[in-house]
Design a protein around this motif. Structure first.
Motif, mmCIF file in Angstrom:
data_model
loop_
_atom_site.group_PDB
_atom_site.id
_atom_site.type_symbol
_atom_site.label_atom_id
_atom_site.label_comp_id
_atom_site.label_asym_id
_atom_site.label_seq_id
_atom_site.Cartn_x
_atom_site.Cartn_y
_atom_site.Cartn_z
ATOM 1 N N MET A 1 -11.364 26.280 11.273
ATOM 2 C CA MET A 1 -11.254 27.012 12.534
ATOM 3 C C MET A 1 -10.264 26.338 13.477
ATOM 4 O O MET A 1 -9.483 27.005 14.164
ATOM 5 C CB MET A 1 -12.625 27.152 13.184
ATOM 6 N N ALA A 2 -10.290 24.997 13.514
ATOM 7 C CA ALA A 2 -9.359 24.260 14.365
ATOM 8 C C ALA A 2 -7.920 24.488 13.914
ATOM 9 O O ALA A 2 -7.015 24.664 14.745
ATOM 10 C CB ALA A 2 -9.690 22.772 14.347
ATOM 11 N N GLU B 1 -10.544 32.889 21.507
ATOM 12 C CA GLU B 1 -10.922 31.515 21.182
ATOM 13 C C GLU B 1 -9.744 30.564 21.369
ATOM 14 O O GLU B 1 -9.926 29.421 21.811
ATOM 15 C CB GLU B 1 -11.449 31.435 19.746
ATOM 16 N N ALA B 2 -8.539 31.031 21.040
ATOM 17 C CA ALA B 2 -7.359 30.193 21.233
ATOM 18 C C ALA B 2 -7.120 29.935 22.719
ATOM 19 O O ALA B 2 -6.730 28.826 23.107
ATOM 20 C CB ALA B 2 -6.134 30.854 20.600
ATOM 21 N N ALA C 1 -2.793 26.758 15.010
ATOM 22 C CA ALA C 1 -1.672 27.533 14.487
ATOM 23 C C ALA C 1 -1.384 28.727 15.390
ATOM 24 O O ALA C 1 -0.218 29.067 15.649
ATOM 25 C CB ALA C 1 -1.976 28.003 13.067
ATOM 26 N N THR C 2 -2.435 29.367 15.882
ATOM 27 C CA THR C 2 -2.266 30.507 16.790
ATOM 28 C C THR C 2 -1.538 30.086 18.059
ATOM 29 O O THR C 2 -0.587 30.752 18.501
ATOM 30 C CB THR C 2 -3.634 31.104 17.162
ATOM 31 N N PHE D 1 -13.184 34.612 12.259
ATOM 32 C CA PHE D 1 -12.996 35.184 13.587
ATOM 33 C C PHE D 1 -13.081 36.710 13.645
ATOM 34 O O PHE D 1 -13.248 37.264 14.725
ATOM 35 C CB PHE D 1 -11.636 34.744 14.154
ATOM 36 N N GLY D 2 -12.930 37.361 12.533
ATOM 37 C CA GLY D 2 -13.000 38.816 12.529
ATOM 38 C C GLY D 2 -11.681 39.455 12.882
ATOM 39 O O GLY D 2 -10.893 39.795 12.008
#
Length: 208
Positions: free
Chosen positions: A12-13, A60-61, A18-19, A51-52
């Motif tokens: 997730m991190a 979230e980012a 990356a985002t 994240f869907g």
């Protein structure tokens, strides 16, 4: 289970970092599950699994970005507190208004006029988020919450000046700081004067 949870957190991190990297380099329009997965070095299905939707990733980012700004904003608050302590009298009234204005301008000029190198990524990300024209309701709520936090700090900075329109002046002060900061990473800049000069003139104008 601990290893599974750790693997989840690492993945997730990677996706969120990356985002944010893609947003900084290419903007929000460059985001897709495929581009994010490629940037993060993870399987394509993982972005959906964790994240869907892209909207969820963006929210979230942004929260991760907001965490990265906590030391910056806290440093400003600490510098402001030290400045105020130097400029008030025994009754906690502002005794030297000019020194306070000059000092407040110095605090933000140091943040802005040092150039974009130290905060380039943060400014690129914030500029993309705050100028997003069609955020999802969830993202719009997160951005508004962050702006409310910044506006609250701006009110603290303006309050000692006892201006006639403290709420409006605080909002104008915040807008000017953001404009000066974003000029570091956009094609439109304020030429001919330092950020300090601009802020001093603006703050003195609030007292007219």
């Amino acid at each position: 289970m601990n290893k599974k949870a750790e693997k989840r957190e690492v993945a997730m991190a990677k996706i969120l970092n990356a985002t944010l990297d893609l947003i900084a380099r290419k903007g929000l329009a460059a985001l897709s599950h495929r581009s994010i997965a490629s940037e993060a070095g993870v399987q394509l299905a993982m972005t959906t699994y964790y994240f869907g939707t892209i909207d969820n990733i963006l929210v979230e980012a942004f929260r991760e970005y907001r965490k990265s700004m906590e030391p910056v904003n806290m440093g400003i608050v600490v510098s402001y507190s030290e400045l105020l302590a130097r400029c008030v009298d025994d009754q906690n009234e502002l005794a030297d208004r000019d020194a306070y204005i000059e000092g407040l301008a110095d605090i933000f000029a140091q943040l802005i006029d040092t150039g974009p190198t130290t905060r380039l990524r943060q400014l690129q990300i914030e500029c993309q988020y705050l100028y997003e024209q069609h955020p999802s309701p969830a993202l719009a709520k997160e951005i508004q919450s962050y702006n409310d936090e910044l506006t609250g700090h701006a009110r603290e900075f303006i309050a000692p000046l006892a201006t006639r329109s403290p709420d409006l002046d605080a909002q104008m002060f915040l807008w000017m700081i953001q404009s000066l900061e974003f000029s570091q990473v956009t094609s439109v800049g304020i030429k001919g004067q330092s950020s300090r000069d601009v802020l001093v003139r603006m703050l003195r104008g609030f007292l007219v």
